[in-house]
Write a protein that holds these residues in place. Structure first.
Motif, PDB file in Angstrom:
ATOM      1  N   THR A   1       1.490   3.535  -2.150  1.00  0.00           N
ATOM      2  CA  THR A   1       0.961   4.767  -2.744  1.00  0.00           C
ATOM      3  C   THR A   1      -0.076   5.456  -1.850  1.00  0.00           C
ATOM      4  OG1 THR A   1      -0.547   3.311  -3.934  1.00  0.00           O
ATOM      5  CG2 THR A   1       1.324   4.176  -5.176  1.00  0.00           C
ATOM      6  N   GLY A   2      -0.455   4.814  -0.762  1.00  0.00           N
ATOM      7  CA  GLY A   2      -1.484   5.376   0.115  1.00  0.00           C
ATOM      8  C   GLY A   2      -0.894   6.346   1.127  1.00  0.00           C
TER       9      GLY A   2
ATOM     10  N   VAL B   1      -4.744  13.793   8.333  1.00  0.00           N
ATOM     11  CA  VAL B   1      -4.828  13.655   6.870  1.00  0.00           C
ATOM     12  C   VAL B   1      -4.677  12.168   6.579  1.00  0.00           C
ATOM     13  CG1 VAL B   1      -3.786  14.269   4.669  1.00  0.00           C
ATOM     14  CG2 VAL B   1      -3.743  15.897   6.563  1.00  0.00           C
TER      15      VAL B   1
ATOM     16  N   VAL C   1      -5.548  -0.936   2.253  1.00  0.00           N
ATOM     17  CA  VAL C   1      -6.808  -0.612   2.923  1.00  0.00           C
ATOM     18  C   VAL C   1      -7.807  -1.755   2.726  1.00  0.00           C
ATOM     19  CG1 VAL C   1      -7.689   0.726   0.936  1.00  0.00           C
ATOM     20  CG2 VAL C   1      -8.615   1.149   3.201  1.00  0.00           C
ATOM     21  N   GLY C   2      -8.496  -2.125   3.801  1.00  0.00           N
ATOM     22  CA  GLY C   2      -9.576  -3.096   3.708  1.00  0.00           C
ATOM     23  C   GLY C   2      -9.144  -4.547   3.867  1.00  0.00           C
TER      24      GLY C   2
ATOM     25  N   LEU D   1       1.581 -10.839  -4.173  1.00  0.00           N
ATOM     26  CA  LEU D   1       1.646 -10.061  -2.927  1.00  0.00           C
ATOM     27  C   LEU D   1       2.087 -10.966  -1.765  1.00  0.00           C
ATOM     28  CD1 LEU D   1       0.885  -7.087  -2.590  1.00  0.00           C
ATOM     29  CD2 LEU D   1      -1.435  -7.803  -2.047  1.00  0.00           C
TER      30      LEU D   1
ATOM     31  N   VAL E   1      -0.579   6.072   4.509  1.00  0.00           N
ATOM     32  CA  VAL E   1       0.386   5.467   5.445  1.00  0.00           C
ATOM     33  C   VAL E   1       1.663   5.054   4.695  1.00  0.00           C
ATOM     34  CG1 VAL E   1       0.802   3.479   6.972  1.00  0.00           C
ATOM     35  CG2 VAL E   1      -1.372   4.680   7.063  1.00  0.00           C
TER      36      VAL E   1
ATOM     37  N   ALA F   1      -0.868  -1.524   9.990  1.00  0.00           N
ATOM     38  CA  ALA F   1      -1.783  -0.373   9.869  1.00  0.00           C
ATOM     39  C   ALA F   1      -3.153  -0.881   9.431  1.00  0.00           C
ATOM     40  CB  ALA F   1      -1.245   0.621   8.849  1.00  0.00           C
ATOM     41  N   ASN F   2      -3.163  -1.928   8.636  1.00  0.00           N
ATOM     42  CA  ASN F   2      -4.370  -2.484   8.006  1.00  0.00           C
ATOM     43  C   ASN F   2      -5.287  -3.156   9.042  1.00  0.00           C
ATOM     44  OD1 ASN F   2      -4.856  -5.247   5.649  1.00  0.00           O
ATOM     45  ND2 ASN F   2      -6.202  -3.551   6.136  1.00  0.00           N
ATOM     46  N   LYS F   3      -6.031  -2.299   9.789  1.00  0.00           N
ATOM     47  CA  LYS F   3      -6.848  -2.806  10.899  1.00  0.00           C
ATOM     48  C   LYS F   3      -7.914  -3.792  10.432  1.00  0.00           C
ATOM     49  CE  LYS F   3      -7.925   1.527  11.325  1.00  0.00           C
ATOM     50  NZ  LYS F   3      -8.119   2.752  12.075  1.00  0.00           N
TER      51      LYS F   3
ATOM     52  N   ALA G   1       1.122  -1.447  -4.873  1.00  0.00           N
ATOM     53  CA  ALA G   1      -0.060  -0.580  -5.018  1.00  0.00           C
ATOM     54  C   ALA G   1      -1.139  -1.436  -5.666  1.00  0.00           C
ATOM     55  CB  ALA G   1       0.258   0.626  -5.882  1.00  0.00           C
ATOM     56  N   HIS G   2      -2.301  -0.845  -5.893  1.00  0.00           N
ATOM     57  CA  HIS G   2      -3.359  -1.616  -6.547  1.00  0.00           C
ATOM     58  C   HIS G   2      -3.452  -1.210  -8.018  1.00  0.00           C
ATOM     59  CE1 HIS G   2      -6.633  -4.271  -6.825  1.00  0.00           C
ATOM     60  NE2 HIS G   2      -7.577  -3.361  -6.915  1.00  0.00           N
ATOM     61  N   ARG G   3      -3.938   0.014  -8.250  1.00  0.00           N
ATOM     62  CA  ARG G   3      -4.139   0.473  -9.634  1.00  0.00           C
ATOM     63  C   ARG G   3      -3.270   1.662 -10.023  1.00  0.00           C
ATOM     64  NH1 ARG G   3      -9.716  -0.742  -8.698  1.00  0.00           N
ATOM     65  NH2 ARG G   3     -10.365  -2.444 -10.070  1.00  0.00           N
TER      66      ARG G   3
ATOM     67  N   GLY H   1       0.839  -1.201   0.000  1.00  0.00           N
ATOM     68  CA  GLY H   1       0.000   0.000   0.000  1.00  0.00           C
ATOM     69  C   GLY H   1       0.872   1.249   0.000  1.00  0.00           C
TER      70      GLY H   1
ATOM     71  N   ILE I   1     -10.802   5.463   5.425  1.00  0.00           N
ATOM     72  CA  ILE I   1     -10.677   5.636   6.891  1.00  0.00           C
ATOM     73  C   ILE I   1     -11.215   7.002   7.313  1.00  0.00           C
ATOM     74  CG2 ILE I   1      -8.253   6.350   6.758  1.00  0.00           C
ATOM     75  CD1 ILE I   1      -7.799   5.249   9.520  1.00  0.00           C
TER      76      ILE I   1
HETATM   77  P1  NDP Z   1      -5.162   4.779   1.252  1.00  0.00           P
HETATM   78  O1  NDP Z   1      -6.481   4.660   0.631  1.00  0.00           O
HETATM   79  O2  NDP Z   1      -4.510   6.107   1.309  1.00  0.00           O
HETATM   80  O3  NDP Z   1      -4.143   3.747   0.538  1.00  0.00           O
HETATM   81  C1  NDP Z   1      -4.486   2.403   0.352  1.00  0.00           C
HETATM   82  C2  NDP Z   1      -3.356   1.640  -0.305  1.00  0.00           C
HETATM   83  O4  NDP Z   1      -3.808   0.284  -0.519  1.00  0.00           O
HETATM   84  C3  NDP Z   1      -2.963   2.181  -1.676  1.00  0.00           C
HETATM   85  O5  NDP Z   1      -1.599   1.944  -1.891  1.00  0.00           O
HETATM   86  C4  NDP Z   1      -3.817   1.322  -2.639  1.00  0.00           C
HETATM   87  O6  NDP Z   1      -3.283   1.226  -3.950  1.00  0.00           O
HETATM   88  C5  NDP Z   1      -3.753  -0.026  -1.924  1.00  0.00           C
HETATM   89  N1  NDP Z   1      -4.903  -0.873  -2.232  1.00  0.00           N
HETATM   90  C6  NDP Z   1      -6.206  -0.514  -2.318  1.00  0.00           C
HETATM   91  N2  NDP Z   1      -6.986  -1.582  -2.616  1.00  0.00           N
HETATM   92  C7  NDP Z   1      -6.150  -2.636  -2.737  1.00  0.00           C
HETATM   93  C8  NDP Z   1      -6.349  -4.008  -3.081  1.00  0.00           C
HETATM   94  N3  NDP Z   1      -7.575  -4.507  -3.336  1.00  0.00           N
HETATM   95  N4  NDP Z   1      -5.263  -4.816  -3.134  1.00  0.00           N
HETATM   96  C9  NDP Z   1      -4.025  -4.327  -2.891  1.00  0.00           C
HETATM   97  N5  NDP Z   1      -3.772  -3.039  -2.561  1.00  0.00           N
HETATM   98  C10 NDP Z   1      -4.825  -2.204  -2.482  1.00  0.00           C
HETATM   99  O7  NDP Z   1      -5.288   4.174   2.734  1.00  0.00           O
HETATM  100  P2  NDP Z   1      -4.581   4.639   4.085  1.00  0.00           P
HETATM  101  O8  NDP Z   1      -3.111   4.742   3.885  1.00  0.00           O
HETATM  102  O9  NDP Z   1      -5.324   5.771   4.657  1.00  0.00           O
HETATM  103  O10 NDP Z   1      -4.907   3.390   5.023  1.00  0.00           O
HETATM  104  C11 NDP Z   1      -4.258   2.144   4.890  1.00  0.00           C
HETATM  105  C12 NDP Z   1      -4.616   1.291   6.093  1.00  0.00           C
HETATM  106  O11 NDP Z   1      -4.063   1.886   7.264  1.00  0.00           O
HETATM  107  C13 NDP Z   1      -6.123   1.182   6.343  1.00  0.00           C
HETATM  108  O12 NDP Z   1      -6.416  -0.100   6.808  1.00  0.00           O
HETATM  109  C14 NDP Z   1      -6.392   2.210   7.431  1.00  0.00           C
HETATM  110  O13 NDP Z   1      -7.484   1.864   8.241  1.00  0.00           O
HETATM  111  C15 NDP Z   1      -5.084   2.136   8.210  1.00  0.00           C
HETATM  112  N6  NDP Z   1      -4.765   3.370   8.930  1.00  0.00           N
HETATM  113  C16 NDP Z   1      -4.571   4.526   8.227  1.00  0.00           C
HETATM  114  C17 NDP Z   1      -4.266   5.710   8.892  1.00  0.00           C
HETATM  115  C18 NDP Z   1      -3.993   6.976   8.139  1.00  0.00           C
HETATM  116  O14 NDP Z   1      -3.587   7.965   8.740  1.00  0.00           O
HETATM  117  N7  NDP Z   1      -4.172   7.012   6.839  1.00  0.00           N
HETATM  118  C19 NDP Z   1      -4.197   5.759  10.361  1.00  0.00           C
HETATM  119  C20 NDP Z   1      -4.373   4.467  10.989  1.00  0.00           C
HETATM  120  C21 NDP Z   1      -4.659   3.325  10.290  1.00  0.00           C
HETATM  121  P3  NDP Z   1      -3.695   2.308  -5.098  1.00  0.00           P
HETATM  122  O15 NDP Z   1      -3.053   3.597  -4.673  1.00  0.00           O
HETATM  123  O16 NDP Z   1      -3.118   1.766  -6.344  1.00  0.00           O
HETATM  124  O17 NDP Z   1      -5.198   2.363  -5.091  1.00  0.00           O
END
Ligand code: NDP
Length: 395
Positions: free
Chosen positions: A13-14, A209, A105-106, A88, A16, A126-128, A38-40, A11, A214
């Motif tokens: 690109t997200g 942010v 996420v998820g 993965l 965290v 992080a992935n609760k 990353a996913h997409r 994850g 989430i």
């Molecule tokens: P984002 O939506 O910002 O990022 C999600 C990441 O997961 C991206 O890299 C995305 O790829 C990837 N992803 C999405 N769907 C899939 C899939 N089906 N298979 C593989 N990879 C996938 O999420 P956050 O960073 O906000 O959150 C990540 C996790 O951390 C969550 O579980 C959240 O609850 C937890 N968390 C987050 C906090 C925060 O501050 N953000 C704080 C505490 C916990 P792509 O970019 O390609 O879509």
């Protein structure tokens, strides 16, 4: 000189994922990025590959893989590209990966988290949703695999930081824990107007942010519900010893009420780089880049009791935790579907709760024992399908 800690960042690109790379890049030579996923979003991942030159990059679709290969061709990188859930899982069990940042996420993150746990990795969680769905099976994999499980959610990191390093002492220390909740963007909004909430309003969190999913969960308070379930497994506590208080400033990240009457708290500015840095350097501490707290300028710390009528999702989560095994799987799956539909403007804000509550209520009576990953995933799919049908039937 000690070897760098070799990382797989799932994850990447997200929100965290990017914060993790920010901390990593503050410490040249201490970490080596082996895997990014990353996913997409291939363009974004390509940019990260150019920054870190991982050995492997994994994406979720063939189209993304094609785009990623084209984007990094000729850049002189060592990066190979792989696709799909099996890739993965293979990525996290590699011999040259010491630690896995689980920031997908998820429930989509569950299988890779389980694989990392079984392989005995240092797992920064992080992935609760993976723990909410995986529950006992997940914790069994951690124990059997000999993995080191480090919470990254700021509340759970706070509690972890307040407790002794020796887990054997935890039961004698803890009377109960208190998770803090900011209250999100609608803490003072008239509940009668909530039906008109837009995705833009719901993701505008006052203090943090974060990713879009989430952020919506924080607005509905489902995020705190998922955290209560997460805490149940991480700290082995029954629901009645996990309490939630509203603390709008998000300065106290959570607290441990000890057996002797002491209350220990962890404080800081709301910045995910703090728990991430602790997970990366545990049990040492390293620079995170976060702004320091300034007590002279702090207006005050406020607390309010939780208003369950404003936030019915939290009650639903407590009920699911107390109910039959599998109820939290239903809760999470229906919530993921409903939040995705809301973000897509296919569902109203207050309908998120109707869909989740309706799915749990409909499927709970038929729940049987669950012992394997495929059974968990089948239940997850059943709940998603029910939630989608419910949404179609809504006026
Ligand atoms: P984002 O939506 O910002 O990022 C999600 C990441 O997961 C991206 O890299 C995305 O790829 C990837 N992803 C999405 N769907 C899939 C899939 N089906 N298979 C593989 N990879 C996938 O999420 P956050 O960073 O906000 O959150 C990540 C996790 O951390 C969550 O579980 C959240 O609850 C937890 N968390 C987050 C906090 C925060 O501050 N953000 C704080 C505490 C916990 P792509 O970019 O390609 O879509």
């Amino acid at each position: 000189m000690t070897r760098p800690l070799r990382l797989a960042i799932l994850g990447a690109t997200g929100s965290v994922g990017q914060s993790t790379l920010d901390v990593v890049e503050r410490h040249p030579g201490r970490f080596e990025v082996i895997v990014l996923t990353a996913h997409r979003r291939a363009e974004e991942l390509a940019a990260l590959c150019r920054r870190c030159d991982p050995k492997l990059a994994v994406v979720g679709t063939d189209a993304a893989a094609q785009e990623l290969r084209a984007a990094i061709a000729g850049a002189g990188l060592r990066t190979e590209v792989a696709v799909g859930p099996a890739a993965l899982e293979e990525a996290v069990v590699r011999d040259d990966v010491d630690a896995v940042m689980a920031a997908i996420v998820g429930a989509a993150g569950l299988a890779s988290c389980l694989a990392a746990a079984q392989a005995g990795k240092r797992l920064l969680l992080a992935n609760k949703e993976a723990l909410v769905v995986g529950g006992a099976l997940f914790m069994q994999a951690v124990r059997r695999g000999g993995a080191t499980l480090l919470p990254i959610d700021s509340e759970h990191s706070a509690i972890f930081q307040c407790l002794p390093l020796d887990r054997a002492q935890w039961p004698a220390w803890i009377d109960h824990i208190v998770l803090t909740a900011s209250g999100g963007p609608f803490r003072t909004r008239d509940p009668a107007t909530l039906h008109g909430v837009t995705p833009e309003e719901a993701v505008a969190h006052p203090n943090w942010v974060m990713g879009r999913k989430i952020s919506v969960d924080s607005a509905t308070m489902m995020n705190k519900g998922l955290e209560v379930i997460e805490a149940r497994w991480l700290f082995e506590l029954p629901p009645e010893r996990i309490r939630v208080i509203v603390h709008p400033q998000s300065v106290i990240h959570s607290m441990v009420a000890c057996a002797d009457g002491s209350v220990l708290a962890q404080l800081g500015t709301p910045d995910m780089r703090v728990p991430i840095a602790y997970g990366l350097s545990f049990p040492e501490r390293i620079e995170s880049g976060a702004t320091r707290l300034n007590f002279e300028q702090m207006a005050g710390l406020h607390f309010e009791p939780m208003d369950y009528s404003r936030y019915p999702a939290l009650r639903l989560a407590y009920d699911a935790l107390a109910a039959r095994e599998g109820s939290t799987v239903l809760l999470n799956a229906a919530n993921e579907e409903a939040v995705a539909a809301f973000l897509d403007r296919r569902l109203g804000y207050t309908d998120i709760h109707r869909v989740v509550a309706g799915t749990v209520e409909a499927l709970q009576p038929a729940l049987g024992p669950i012992g394997r990953l495929d059974e968990l995933l089948a239940l997850d799919e059943q709940a998603r399908s029910h939630a989608r049908q419910t949404m179609k039937a809504l006026p």
